[in-house]
Design a protein around this motif. Structure first.
Motif, PDB file in Angstrom:
ATOM      1  N   ARG A   1     -50.455 -20.845 -38.312  1.00  0.00           N
ATOM      2  CA  ARG A   1     -49.125 -21.359 -38.629  1.00  0.00           C
ATOM      3  C   ARG A   1     -48.715 -22.314 -37.512  1.00  0.00           C
ATOM      4  NH1 ARG A   1     -44.620 -20.009 -41.646  1.00  0.00           N
ATOM      5  NH2 ARG A   1     -42.641 -20.525 -40.643  1.00  0.00           N
ATOM      6  N   VAL A   2     -48.407 -23.534 -37.899  1.00  0.00           N
ATOM      7  CA  VAL A   2     -48.051 -24.575 -36.939  1.00  0.00           C
ATOM      8  C   VAL A   2     -46.669 -25.084 -37.329  1.00  0.00           C
ATOM      9  CG1 VAL A   2     -48.642 -26.907 -36.150  1.00  0.00           C
ATOM     10  CG2 VAL A   2     -50.456 -25.232 -36.553  1.00  0.00           C
ATOM     11  N   GLU A   3     -45.690 -24.828 -36.489  1.00  0.00           N
ATOM     12  CA  GLU A   3     -44.312 -25.204 -36.837  1.00  0.00           C
ATOM     13  C   GLU A   3     -43.662 -25.946 -35.674  1.00  0.00           C
ATOM     14  OE1 GLU A   3     -42.178 -21.934 -38.487  1.00  0.00           O
ATOM     15  OE2 GLU A   3     -40.422 -23.138 -38.932  1.00  0.00           O
ATOM     16  N   ASN A   4     -43.043 -27.091 -35.958  1.00  0.00           N
ATOM     17  CA  ASN A   4     -42.415 -27.904 -34.916  1.00  0.00           C
ATOM     18  C   ASN A   4     -43.405 -28.256 -33.803  1.00  0.00           C
ATOM     19  OD1 ASN A   4     -39.542 -28.238 -35.708  1.00  0.00           O
ATOM     20  ND2 ASN A   4     -39.619 -25.997 -35.715  1.00  0.00           N
ATOM     21  N   CYS A   5     -44.586 -28.644 -34.187  1.00  0.00           N
ATOM     22  CA  CYS A   5     -45.624 -28.950 -33.199  1.00  0.00           C
ATOM     23  C   CYS A   5     -46.126 -30.390 -33.333  1.00  0.00           C
ATOM     24  CB  CYS A   5     -46.824 -28.024 -33.382  1.00  0.00           C
ATOM     25  SG  CYS A   5     -46.481 -26.311 -32.950  1.00  0.00           S
ATOM     26  N   ILE A   6     -46.750 -30.857 -32.260  1.00  0.00           N
ATOM     27  CA  ILE A   6     -47.462 -32.139 -32.293  1.00  0.00           C
ATOM     28  C   ILE A   6     -48.909 -31.812 -31.920  1.00  0.00           C
ATOM     29  CG2 ILE A   6     -47.673 -34.421 -31.249  1.00  0.00           C
ATOM     30  CD1 ILE A   6     -44.641 -34.142 -30.520  1.00  0.00           C
ATOM     31  N   ILE A   7     -49.820 -32.000 -32.870  1.00  0.00           N
ATOM     32  CA  ILE A   7     -51.225 -31.682 -32.605  1.00  0.00           C
ATOM     33  C   ILE A   7     -51.988 -33.003 -32.616  1.00  0.00           C
ATOM     34  CG2 ILE A   7     -53.226 -30.290 -33.265  1.00  0.00           C
ATOM     35  CD1 ILE A   7     -50.779 -28.535 -32.784  1.00  0.00           C
ATOM     36  N   MET A   8     -52.573 -33.336 -31.467  1.00  0.00           N
ATOM     37  CA  MET A   8     -53.213 -34.645 -31.357  1.00  0.00           C
ATOM     38  C   MET A   8     -54.684 -34.622 -31.758  1.00  0.00           C
ATOM     39  SD  MET A   8     -51.460 -36.371 -28.106  1.00  0.00           S
ATOM     40  CE  MET A   8     -49.877 -35.793 -27.519  1.00  0.00           C
ATOM     41  N   GLN A   9     -55.235 -35.841 -31.757  1.00  0.00           N
ATOM     42  CA  GLN A   9     -56.569 -36.150 -32.257  1.00  0.00           C
ATOM     43  C   GLN A   9     -57.654 -35.123 -31.911  1.00  0.00           C
ATOM     44  OE1 GLN A   9     -57.403 -40.239 -31.263  1.00  0.00           O
ATOM     45  NE2 GLN A   9     -59.513 -39.964 -31.822  1.00  0.00           N
ATOM     46  N   LYS A  10     -58.399 -34.746 -32.923  1.00  0.00           N
ATOM     47  CA  LYS A  10     -59.588 -33.899 -32.791  1.00  0.00           C
ATOM     48  C   LYS A  10     -59.334 -32.532 -32.162  1.00  0.00           C
ATOM     49  CE  LYS A  10     -63.336 -37.009 -33.365  1.00  0.00           C
ATOM     50  NZ  LYS A  10     -62.733 -38.296 -33.688  1.00  0.00           N
ATOM     51  N   SER A  11     -58.101 -32.045 -32.253  1.00  0.00           N
ATOM     52  CA  SER A  11     -57.835 -30.699 -31.761  1.00  0.00           C
ATOM     53  C   SER A  11     -58.092 -29.696 -32.880  1.00  0.00           C
ATOM     54  CB  SER A  11     -56.390 -30.590 -31.270  1.00  0.00           C
ATOM     55  OG  SER A  11     -56.262 -31.297 -30.063  1.00  0.00           O
ATOM     56  N   THR A  12     -58.367 -28.475 -32.472  1.00  0.00           N
ATOM     57  CA  THR A  12     -58.628 -27.410 -33.446  1.00  0.00           C
ATOM     58  C   THR A  12     -57.658 -26.265 -33.220  1.00  0.00           C
ATOM     59  OG1 THR A  12     -60.958 -27.980 -33.502  1.00  0.00           O
ATOM     60  CG2 THR A  12     -60.384 -25.782 -34.285  1.00  0.00           C
ATOM     61  N   VAL A  13     -57.033 -25.814 -34.290  1.00  0.00           N
ATOM     62  CA  VAL A  13     -56.187 -24.619 -34.232  1.00  0.00           C
ATOM     63  C   VAL A  13     -56.927 -23.555 -35.041  1.00  0.00           C
ATOM     64  CG1 VAL A  13     -53.939 -23.626 -34.777  1.00  0.00           C
ATOM     65  CG2 VAL A  13     -54.100 -26.030 -34.046  1.00  0.00           C
ATOM     66  N   GLU A  14     -57.424 -22.546 -34.346  1.00  0.00           N
ATOM     67  CA  GLU A  14     -58.261 -21.526 -34.986  1.00  0.00           C
ATOM     68  C   GLU A  14     -57.450 -20.599 -35.900  1.00  0.00           C
ATOM     69  OE1 GLU A  14     -61.225 -20.617 -35.528  1.00  0.00           O
ATOM     70  OE2 GLU A  14     -62.415 -22.005 -34.294  1.00  0.00           O
ATOM     71  N   GLU A  15     -58.164 -19.773 -36.604  1.00  0.00           N
ATOM     72  CA  GLU A  15     -57.560 -18.848 -37.570  1.00  0.00           C
ATOM     73  C   GLU A  15     -56.470 -17.982 -36.927  1.00  0.00           C
ATOM     74  OE1 GLU A  15     -60.467 -16.590 -39.745  1.00  0.00           O
ATOM     75  OE2 GLU A  15     -61.481 -18.401 -40.444  1.00  0.00           O
ATOM     76  N   ASN A  16     -55.440 -17.766 -37.726  1.00  0.00           N
ATOM     77  CA  ASN A  16     -54.360 -16.837 -37.382  1.00  0.00           C
ATOM     78  C   ASN A  16     -53.609 -17.156 -36.098  1.00  0.00           C
ATOM     79  OD1 ASN A  16     -55.031 -15.298 -39.708  1.00  0.00           O
ATOM     80  ND2 ASN A  16     -56.718 -14.402 -38.543  1.00  0.00           N
ATOM     81  N   CYS A  17     -53.631 -18.425 -35.663  1.00  0.00           N
ATOM     82  CA  CYS A  17     -52.796 -18.818 -34.528  1.00  0.00           C
ATOM     83  C   CYS A  17     -51.358 -18.918 -35.013  1.00  0.00           C
ATOM     84  CB  CYS A  17     -53.200 -20.188 -33.998  1.00  0.00           C
ATOM     85  SG  CYS A  17     -54.694 -20.152 -33.039  1.00  0.00           S
TER      86      CYS A  17
ATOM     87  N   SER B   1     -38.050 -36.408 -24.420  1.00  0.00           N
ATOM     88  CA  SER B   1     -37.799 -37.607 -25.234  1.00  0.00           C
ATOM     89  C   SER B   1     -39.003 -37.907 -26.119  1.00  0.00           C
ATOM     90  CB  SER B   1     -37.436 -38.809 -24.357  1.00  0.00           C
ATOM     91  OG  SER B   1     -38.499 -39.132 -23.497  1.00  0.00           O
ATOM     92  N   TYR B   2     -40.191 -37.609 -25.629  1.00  0.00           N
ATOM     93  CA  TYR B   2     -41.404 -37.799 -26.432  1.00  0.00           C
ATOM     94  C   TYR B   2     -41.367 -36.889 -27.657  1.00  0.00           C
ATOM     95  CZ  TYR B   2     -46.292 -37.708 -27.857  1.00  0.00           C
ATOM     96  OH  TYR B   2     -47.445 -37.786 -28.592  1.00  0.00           O
ATOM     97  N   PHE B   3     -40.999 -35.638 -27.412  1.00  0.00           N
ATOM     98  CA  PHE B   3     -40.947 -34.656 -28.500  1.00  0.00           C
ATOM     99  C   PHE B   3     -39.885 -35.042 -29.530  1.00  0.00           C
ATOM    100  CE2 PHE B   3     -39.652 -30.593 -30.407  1.00  0.00           C
ATOM    101  CZ  PHE B   3     -40.881 -30.150 -30.867  1.00  0.00           C
ATOM    102  N   GLU B   4     -38.705 -35.411 -29.036  1.00  0.00           N
ATOM    103  CA  GLU B   4     -37.613 -35.774 -29.946  1.00  0.00           C
ATOM    104  C   GLU B   4     -37.957 -37.006 -30.783  1.00  0.00           C
ATOM    105  OE1 GLU B   4     -33.933 -36.161 -27.772  1.00  0.00           O
ATOM    106  OE2 GLU B   4     -34.194 -34.094 -27.033  1.00  0.00           O
TER     107      GLU B   4
END
Lengths: 382, 347
Positions: free
Chosen positions: B290-306, B217-220
């Protein structure tokens, strides 16, 4: 020993070369960089440098500035001791005391300064964009046992004649002070940031007040008088980004510098934050048809058009098919479908009509006005 | 009673003590009420904002443990203008109990702060929660409550109970003092049992709502916000959602970034691709990611080519270079607060 530093921030400037942008607000209140106002820079520098007592001297169109600064909360300057004090000109029994020049503005607040009992007084200007640790400047001033220290920076030689140029000896002692020289002997320009030993400054301010010949200005009167009397005047070489956003072009350039990671003006540096008021707005939305490249976008925006190399303030709506490049779009602006803007500054709350175009102005920056839009309509382009 | 419905006559109980087992991955170090939502908010912001937008200025927050994150977030209530000399926000922690009671307005907790009720001047109480996201107008609900003459009014939307109740303070105090004899545990309990001799009224709420009680329910509800129609029902110009503000610069889109249908908070840097996602404050999405259909919260890092799909990354998560994580709409992958994920971890 009392080491207290009080900053006096000169924020009365009209900024007439910024045209309609400063018709109703003082230059230091001018929005900049997507969410800031110019005065956020010196105020944040004070906070980050540990200076807790700041007087803000206002004169021209002070209303926005006064309500914006308020109690100084965004800069942590809402303090029981010190904090921020707004200092507009006031009337006295013998008449109105309008601020005639930078020195008279400080002189007329001598009671305020005395009540603060400082050892040093830092004079700042409210219309420059830069990040500077004033504590380093204070230490430098103390180490040199100077009466006054002037912060200077190297400017390109070809531009030196636009500035107040400082000539120094090998120990950074100031030998000469040239206001906009035709043939500059150095490329060290004054940034308009001075630190004075208060006792010394007070003597000069009192003498200057009695001098009817004086224009009551630091650059024209106080500093030359100190030089003539042989007081110790030292230059502090500042290395970093600094810009006087005095014209429409330099205002635009400084905004564009934010997009250049090598410009030295990084707002994403958590070690030296620029504080500002933070409106309560939802995050920005980039829609399916939206495209944002090499830009900065603030909260509350809805982007459905194409944005490249631009600064977008809060609550901006860019509709589908609109194309924006190298532009500064201020808060609350709506850009309707199909509008094309290249190198344009759009003032707050402006509505850019459907299909409106400003393109290819031979690299000139255009400040959008109602007249501009009216003319476009009359030309029958829509 | 002329003007009895005026919200200055209303005292609020925000029950922020309800635990939701389904949200455990997000509540290891915080209460449900302080779970981040919509890029820059916490769940409790919606309830607090609705209260102040409805003119309610005396609010008691009853938190559960661990409460540090909630306390840090609401502080003295400054963001909601509840830092007042008179009335304002009261933080009212209750003794930690094992298991706890999971229905709204538990009398055992309210009993510990009986003075909050006896000392305040308001004759009516609104008892509400902080896990349902709405734009509920408490003023309208209060008006209907007074008109109905019922003892209790409960907010309902499309058959779903919004676990929000209005009753008189006199009745609430009576219940707090006698709940054990009456064999009821909470205001919610009394309303659900339709306990005699009380009378009950329903208030129909017509706007947007989401009940946040599980990861699904959180995601939706989060993804709902990418839908313009739903977003515009929740974020209203004249009834803003307030939150603790941060000094973040505007978000920076670096050359080569590609963003399509996303909600993005300030202070982030986007170099890679973000599609159909929610990005909180101060997030870094690096080149080629590439970030698709995601929830990325405060101060997170998604490194190269994820390559991430259907991932919920909580606060301060670090996702190392080249990590590939694909959840599903039904089962998004949750990376807990502070997690450090590398390619090696996934093998």
């Amino acid at each position: 020993m009392n080491n207290k530093v009080v900053a006096m921030l000169l924020a009365g400037g009209q900024g007439s070369r910024l045209k309609s942008l400063t018709y109703t607000i003082a230059k230091p209140a001018l929005p900049f960089g997507g969410k800031y106002r110019i005065i956020d820079f010196p105020l944040s520098n004070c906070t980050n440098s540990g200076i807790e007592t700041v007087g803000v001297l206002t004169q021209y169109q002070p209303h926005v500035l006064h309500s914006y600064i308020g109690l100084g909360t965004p800069w942590d300057l809402d303090r029981r001791n010190g904090g921020v004090t707004m200092l507009p000109p006031y009337a006295e029994i013998d008449g109105n005391k309008w601020y005639a020049g930078t020195a008279s503005a400080i002189y007329q607040n001598i009671t305020f300064l005395q009540s603060c009992d400082p050892e040093y007084v830092l004079i700042l200007s409210g219309d420059h964009i830069y990040k500077m640790d004033y504590e380093v400047l204070v230490d430098y001033h103390k180490a040199h046992e100077a009466d006054v220290t002037i912060s200077v920076l190297e400017v390109p030689w070809e531009e030196a004649s636009r500035f107040g140029i400082i000539n120094v000896d090998e120990n950074m002692k100031v030998l000469e002070f040239d206001e906009k020289p035709e043939n500059p002997k150095s490329n060290l320009a004054s940034m308009g940031v001075y630190i004075f030993t208060w006792k010394k400054l007070k003597e000069y301010l009192e003498a200057d007040n009695l001098n009817e010949e004086s224009s009551h200005d630091f650059g024209h009167d106080i500093l030359p008088a100190m030089m003539d009397n042989g007081d110790k005047m030292i230059a502090y070489p500042f290395k970093g980004y600094w810009k006087d956003v005095g014209t429409v072009d330099s205002f635009w350039e400084a905004n564009m510098d934010l997009l250049d990671l090598n410009s030295g003006l990084n707002l994403h540096d958590s070690g030296w934050r620029i504080y500002s008021s933070n409106p309560q707005l939802p995050p920005q939305v980039i829609n399916k048809t939206g495209n944002v490249q090499s830009s900065m976008v603030n909260e509350g925006c809805v982007i459905s058009g194409d944005v490249t190399k631009s600064i977008i303030f809060q609550k901006v709506v860019i509709e589908e098919g609109a194309v924006i490049s190298e532009s500064v779009i201020m808060s609350g602006v709506t850009i309707h479908k199909g509008a094309k803007l290249h190198r344009v500054i759009v003032p707050p709350q402006f509505e850019v009509p459907e299909g409106f175009e400003v393109v290819d102005q031979q690299d000139k920056v255009v400040l959008l006005t109602d007249e501009e839009v009216e003319k476009w309509k009359e030309r029958g382009e829509r | 009673m002329e003007g009895a419905w005026r919200t200055m006559n209303l005292l609020a109980v925000v029950d922020a003590s309800i635990k939701k087992e389904g949200l455990q991955d997000l509540t290891m170090q915080r209460t449900v009420s302080s779970v981040p939502f919509a890029g820059r908010y916490r769940l409790i912001d919606f309830t607090l904002s609705n209260l102040v937008n409805s003119g309610v200025s005396t609010v008691g927050v009853f938190p559960s443990y661990p409460l540090a994150s909630l306390l840090d977030h609401i502080g003295v209530g400054k963001s909601w203008d509840l830092d007042r000399r008179k009335n304002g926000l009261y933080f009212l922690p209750v003794t930690q109990r094992d298991g706890g009671i999971s229905s709204v307005g538990a009398f055992a907790g309210l009993e510990e702060h009986l003075q909050f009720f006896t000392k305040s001047s308001q004759p009516y109480v609104i008892v509400t929660n902080s896990f349902i996201v709405t734009q509920l107008d408490y003023k309208d609900m209060f008006e209907k409550h007074i008109k109905s003459g019922a003892d209790f009014t409960e907010a309902i939307s499309k058959g779903v109970q919004l676990k929000t109740y209005i009753l008189s303070k006199e009745l609430l105090i009576e219940l707090i003092q006698t709940y054990q004899d009456k064999q009821v545990v909470s205001v919610e309990d009394v309303v659900n049992l339709k306990k005699s001799p009380y009378t009950f009224n329903e208030y129909e709420y017509k706007g947007y709502f989401a009940v946040i009680d599980s990861i699904q329910s959180y995601f939706e509800a989060s993804m709902d916000l990418l839908n313009e129609d739903k977003r515009e029902q929740l974020f209203l110009e004249n009834r803003p959602i307030f939150t603790k503000v941060k000094d973040e610069p505007p978000t920076r889109y670096v050359s080569g970034s590609h963003v399509e249908r996303a909600l993005i908070a300030n202070g982030s840097t986007i170099v890679g691709d973000v599609i159909d996602s929610l990005i909180s404050r101060g997030v870094y999405i690096k080149k080629g990611a590439r970030v698709e259909n995601c929830i990325i919260m405060q101060k997170s890092t998604v490194e190269e080519n994820c390559d991430l799909a259907y991932v919920i990354a909580d606060k301060d998560v670090y996702i190392g270079e080249g990590v590939v994580l694909h959840g599903t709409p039904e089962r998004p992958i949750v990376l807990r607060k502070g997690a450090n994920v590398t390619k090696e971890d996934i093998r």
